[in-house]
Design a protein around this motif. Structure first.
Motif, PDB file in Angstrom:
ATOM      1  N   MET A   1       0.800  -1.022  -0.070  1.00 15.28           N
ATOM      2  CA  MET A   1       0.034  -0.174  -0.005  1.00 15.28           C
ATOM      3  C   MET A   1       0.803   1.195   0.034  1.00 15.28           C
ATOM      4  O   MET A   1       0.582   2.273  -0.508  1.00 15.28           O
ATOM      5  N   GLU A   2       1.993   1.203   0.584  1.00 16.03           N
ATOM      6  CA  GLU A   2       3.042   2.287   0.783  1.00 16.03           C
ATOM      7  C   GLU A   2       3.244   2.810  -0.870  1.00 16.03           C
ATOM      8  O   GLU A   2       3.428   3.915  -1.396  1.00 16.03           O
ATOM      9  N   ARG A   6       2.462   6.146  -3.045  1.00 18.44           N
ATOM     10  CA  ARG A   6       3.613   7.092  -3.374  1.00 18.44           C
ATOM     11  C   ARG A   6       3.465   6.895  -5.070  1.00 18.44           C
ATOM     12  O   ARG A   6       4.069   7.777  -5.718  1.00 18.44           O
ATOM     13  N   GLY A   7       2.478   6.488  -5.386  1.00 18.83           N
ATOM     14  CA  GLY A   7       2.300   6.498  -6.987  1.00 18.83           C
ATOM     15  C   GLY A   7       3.390   5.527  -7.617  1.00 18.83           C
ATOM     16  O   GLY A   7       3.588   5.806  -8.857  1.00 18.83           O
ATOM     17  N   ARG A   8       3.936   4.665  -7.134  1.00  9.18           N
ATOM     18  CA  ARG A   8       5.146   4.003  -7.686  1.00  9.18           C
ATOM     19  C   ARG A   8       4.484   2.672  -8.465  1.00  9.18           C
ATOM     20  O   ARG A   8       5.043   1.853  -9.064  1.00  9.18           O
ATOM     21  N   VAL A   9       3.262   2.306  -8.125  1.00  7.45           N
ATOM     22  CA  VAL A   9       2.486   1.211  -8.582  1.00  7.45           C
ATOM     23  C   VAL A   9       0.871   1.567  -9.020  1.00  7.45           C
ATOM     24  O   VAL A   9       0.546   2.568  -8.124  1.00  7.45           O
ATOM     25  N   ASP A  10       0.377   0.785  -9.626  1.00  7.58           N
ATOM     26  CA  ASP A  10      -1.263   0.883  -9.964  1.00  7.58           C
ATOM     27  C   ASP A  10      -1.791  -0.121  -9.275  1.00  7.58           C
ATOM     28  O   ASP A  10      -1.411  -0.817  -8.283  1.00  7.58           O
ATOM     29  N   THR A  11      -3.012  -0.083  -9.616  1.00 10.98           N
ATOM     30  CA  THR A  11      -3.779  -1.064  -8.790  1.00 10.98           C
ATOM     31  C   THR A  11      -4.171  -2.403  -9.301  1.00 10.98           C
ATOM     32  O   THR A  11      -4.843  -3.090  -8.909  1.00 10.98           O
ATOM     33  N   ARG A  12      -3.374  -2.703 -10.234  1.00 13.98           N
ATOM     34  CA  ARG A  12      -3.586  -4.063 -10.840  1.00 13.98           C
ATOM     35  C   ARG A  12      -3.451  -4.871  -9.954  1.00 13.98           C
ATOM     36  O   ARG A  12      -2.341  -4.815  -8.968  1.00 13.98           O
ATOM     37  N   GLY A  13      -3.938  -6.208  -9.775  1.00 10.13           N
ATOM     38  CA  GLY A  13      -4.059  -7.235  -8.764  1.00 10.13           C
ATOM     39  C   GLY A  13      -4.804  -6.824  -7.651  1.00 10.13           C
ATOM     40  O   GLY A  13      -4.914  -7.957  -7.117  1.00 10.13           O
ATOM     41  N   LEU A  14      -5.363  -5.737  -7.533  1.00 15.19           N
ATOM     42  CA  LEU A  14      -6.366  -5.787  -6.474  1.00 15.19           C
ATOM     43  C   LEU A  14      -7.783  -5.766  -6.957  1.00 15.19           C
ATOM     44  O   LEU A  14      -8.175  -5.149  -7.718  1.00 15.19           O
ATOM     45  N   PRO A  15      -8.623  -6.896  -6.651  1.00 17.00           N
ATOM     46  CA  PRO A  15      -9.665  -7.268  -7.228  1.00 17.00           C
ATOM     47  C   PRO A  15     -10.635  -6.448  -7.386  1.00 17.00           C
ATOM     48  O   PRO A  15     -11.626  -6.393  -8.057  1.00 17.00           O
ATOM     49  N   LEU A  16     -10.747  -5.511  -6.303  1.00 14.32           N
ATOM     50  CA  LEU A  16     -12.153  -4.619  -6.207  1.00 14.32           C
ATOM     51  C   LEU A  16     -11.667  -3.194  -6.084  1.00 14.32           C
ATOM     52  O   LEU A  16     -12.248  -2.259  -5.848  1.00 14.32           O
ATOM     53  N   ALA A  17     -10.463  -3.081  -6.945  1.00 12.68           N
ATOM     54  CA  ALA A  17     -10.125  -1.602  -7.297  1.00 12.68           C
ATOM     55  C   ALA A  17     -11.310  -0.833  -8.158  1.00 12.68           C
ATOM     56  O   ALA A  17     -11.313   0.510  -8.068  1.00 12.68           O
ATOM     57  N   ASP A  18     -11.945  -1.750  -8.952  1.00 11.49           N
ATOM     58  CA  ASP A  18     -12.970  -0.832  -9.719  1.00 11.49           C
ATOM     59  C   ASP A  18     -14.308  -0.883  -9.302  1.00 11.49           C
ATOM     60  O   ASP A  18     -15.130  -0.449  -9.993  1.00 11.49           O
ATOM     61  N   ALA A  19     -14.377  -1.384  -8.046  1.00 11.72           N
ATOM     62  CA  ALA A  19     -15.613  -1.403  -7.270  1.00 11.72           C
ATOM     63  C   ALA A  19     -15.948   0.007  -6.628  1.00 11.72           C
ATOM     64  O   ALA A  19     -16.026   0.260  -5.290  1.00 11.72           O
ATOM     65  N   LYS A  20     -16.086   0.980  -7.485  1.00 10.27           N
ATOM     66  CA  LYS A  20     -16.377   2.230  -7.233  1.00 10.27           C
ATOM     67  C   LYS A  20     -17.632   2.565  -6.388  1.00 10.27           C
ATOM     68  O   LYS A  20     -18.880   2.096  -6.869  1.00 10.27           O
ATOM     69  N   GLY A  28      -5.871   4.173   0.367  1.00  5.67           N
ATOM     70  CA  GLY A  28      -5.031   5.187   1.282  1.00  5.67           C
ATOM     71  C   GLY A  28      -5.351   5.286   2.604  1.00  5.67           C
ATOM     72  O   GLY A  28      -4.689   5.676   3.451  1.00  5.67           O
ATOM     73  N   ALA A  29      -6.498   4.779   3.147  1.00  2.15           N
ATOM     74  CA  ALA A  29      -6.978   4.747   4.442  1.00  2.15           C
ATOM     75  C   ALA A  29      -6.813   3.680   5.258  1.00  2.15           C
ATOM     76  O   ALA A  29      -6.897   3.769   6.422  1.00  2.15           O
ATOM     77  N   LEU A  30      -5.991   2.914   4.665  1.00  3.40           N
ATOM     78  CA  LEU A  30      -5.588   1.658   5.439  1.00  3.40           C
ATOM     79  C   LEU A  30      -4.163   1.727   6.245  1.00  3.40           C
ATOM     80  O   LEU A  30      -3.111   2.465   5.659  1.00  3.40           O
ATOM     81  N   THR A  31      -4.224   1.284   7.676  1.00  3.82           N
ATOM     82  CA  THR A  31      -2.985   1.485   8.384  1.00  3.82           C
ATOM     83  C   THR A  31      -2.750   0.106   8.659  1.00  3.82           C
ATOM     84  O   THR A  31      -3.664  -0.780   9.178  1.00  3.82           O
ATOM     85  N   PHE A  32      -1.435  -0.392   8.765  1.00  5.56           N
ATOM     86  CA  PHE A  32      -1.104  -1.721   9.010  1.00  5.56           C
ATOM     87  C   PHE A  32      -0.402  -1.937  10.374  1.00  5.56           C
ATOM     88  O   PHE A  32       0.652  -1.120  10.483  1.00  5.56           O
ATOM     89  N   GLY A  33      -0.548  -3.097  10.955  1.00  2.00           N
ATOM     90  CA  GLY A  33       0.168  -3.536  12.178  1.00  2.00           C
ATOM     91  C   GLY A  33       0.163  -5.088  12.270  1.00  2.00           C
ATOM     92  O   GLY A  33      -0.968  -5.359  11.827  1.00  2.00           O
ATOM     93  N   LEU A 313      -5.570  -9.773  -1.752  1.00  2.00           N
ATOM     94  CA  LEU A 313      -6.737 -10.642  -1.142  1.00  2.00           C
ATOM     95  C   LEU A 313      -6.823 -10.260   0.302  1.00  2.00           C
ATOM     96  O   LEU A 313      -7.994  -9.785   0.706  1.00  2.00           O
ATOM     97  N   VAL A 314      -5.738 -10.119   1.113  1.00  2.00           N
ATOM     98  CA  VAL A 314      -5.813  -9.719   2.454  1.00  2.00           C
ATOM     99  C   VAL A 314      -6.453  -8.123   2.644  1.00  2.00           C
ATOM    100  O   VAL A 314      -7.181  -7.848   3.456  1.00  2.00           O
ATOM    101  N   VAL A 315      -5.839  -7.360   1.537  1.00  2.41           N
ATOM    102  CA  VAL A 315      -6.455  -5.938   1.432  1.00  2.41           C
ATOM    103  C   VAL A 315      -7.903  -5.656   1.372  1.00  2.41           C
ATOM    104  O   VAL A 315      -8.623  -4.960   2.005  1.00  2.41           O
ATOM    105  N   GLU A 316      -8.384  -6.663   0.598  1.00  2.00           N
ATOM    106  CA  GLU A 316      -9.697  -6.791   0.008  1.00  2.00           C
ATOM    107  C   GLU A 316     -10.479  -7.274   1.261  1.00  2.00           C
ATOM    108  O   GLU A 316     -11.554  -6.929   1.464  1.00  2.00           O
TER     109      GLU A 316
END
Length: 383
Positions: A1-2, A6-20, A28-33, A313-316
């Protein structure tokens, strides 16, 4: 996500990127620990596991270097081959649960978060008997906790710690966690959305895509031979026979259900091969019989990067379980079955394994919430 921030990658591979407009939080609202049995900061861990390219690692190393895992709950009896140096010092099961709950509260306060979701990504544990009376009700489970029951593994502790506080929980491993009957009952009481189990990333993903097509074309599957070679810590954990068998059970569950008959020669093999690292390799040989009894074969070779398939998948899952919580949906969210090898279902209902149908159900679930939100929002009228 980082890298995405930073705009270094696009959303390819994220299954729900187009679920607007479906109510999912922005990436960008996700924080990980999280927890780990090893003390390395995430920059050292990322370099050790060799998943990111050197350029990608350099771009995010300062951020990853500031992130250290929290000491994890562990039990070598449940996962023999992964023993680190950063285990929690708490001696009793109840103390371990309390420590996990305090970690989550501290994380939420420190990062000024609105909500938390827990996803189990730990190494595969051995299986346990879910029919034991200690696992039948929340009250029985509580007593077993207080008695330090030896059949309660770390995955159950994390599931309980989340569910008892109404926090969404997903089990991305084959380990026994929220699928304990007592914890499923508790999730309904506390309103905690749960989903699992065992993330469907590579070989089983293809199996649940191909099997429906073979079924619909009336091509009879006579045999399906699947073998996997993998390294990294996941492979190291699965080199233990008890952990490996638990993984094999979830990998082998889908085929007969999709086809509607038992495949007599369905073989699934997992081999630890250290040089492979995170670059898992899956080989499949499929024997089918078609019209006029003519035999045919399919051969598949999937050279995949395990973490690169799993992480999106974990992100989604975090985004969808958070959405379920905001909608007030507790218990098993069966619409998320597309993410898992062995999906959970509500109240013992039949499980759907076919990927096309699973995907349809996911999108219908997302769309339903979108329609409900639109109905609650007053329409603006121009004067």
């Amino acid at each position: 996500m980082e890298l995405l921030r930073r705009g270094r990658v696009d959303t390819r591979g994220l299954p729900l990127a187009d679920a607007k407009g479906m109510g999912l939080v922005d990436y960008g609202a996700l924080t990980f620990g999280g927890w780990d049995l090893f003390e390395d900061d995430l920059a050292h861990a990322a370099r050790n596991h060799a998943v990111l390219t050197e350029t990608q690692l350099e771009a995010v190393a300062p951020t990853l270097g500031r992130m250290r895992p929290w000491p994890a709950a562990s039990n070598a009896k449940f996962c023999k081959n992964v023993v680190g140096t950063a285990a929690k010092k708490a001696r009793t099961l109840r103390e371990q649960v309390q420590a996990i709950r305090e970690d989550l509260l501290r994380f939420k306060d420190r990062e000024k978060l609105d909500r938390v979701v827990v996803v189990n990504l730990a190494s595969t544990e051995k299986s346990v008997d879910l029919t034991r009376p200690e696992f039948a009700t929340p009250e029985a489970f509580e007593k077993a906790l207080d008695a330090n029951d030896p059949d309660i593994g770390p995955a159950m502790l994390y599931a309980y710690a989340a569910i008892v506080d109404g926090i969404p929980f997903a089990n991305f491993t084959p380990s026994v966690a929220a699928d304990v009957p007592a914890l499923l009952m508790l999730a309904k009481r506390t309103g905690a959305p749960v989903a699992g189990k065992d993330g469907k990333t590579g070989q089983t993903l293809l199996k649940t895509v191909l099997a429906p097509a073979l079924r619909d074309r009336a091509l009879h599957v006579d045999g399906w031979y699947s073998t996997n070679i993998l390294g990294n810590r996941d492979g190291e954990a699965l080199n233990d026979p008890a952990s490996r068998q638990n993984k094999l059970d979830t990998k082998g569950a889908a085929l007969d259900s999709i086809l509607g008959y038992k495949v007599q020669d369905h073989v699934v093999s997992i081999q630890y091969y250290r040089p492979r690292g995170d670059n898992k390799e899956a080989w499949d040989n499929i024997d089918v019989t078609g019209f006029l009894g003519q035999p045919m074969q399919l051969k598949l070779n999937f050279l995949c990067k395990d973490s690169i398939l799993a992480a999106p998948l974990v992100v989604e899952l975090a985004r969808t379980l958070d959405l379920a919580k905001r909608r007030g949906e507790g218990g098993v969210i069966d619409a998320l079955g597309c993410f898992f090898k062995a999906p959970m279902s509500q109240d013992g209902q039949p499980v759907e394994h076919a990927m096309p149908e699973q995907q349809r159900r996911l999108m219908a679930w997302l769309s339903k919430g979108h329609v409900q939100q639109a109905e609650r929002t007053p329409e603006r009228v121009r004067g």
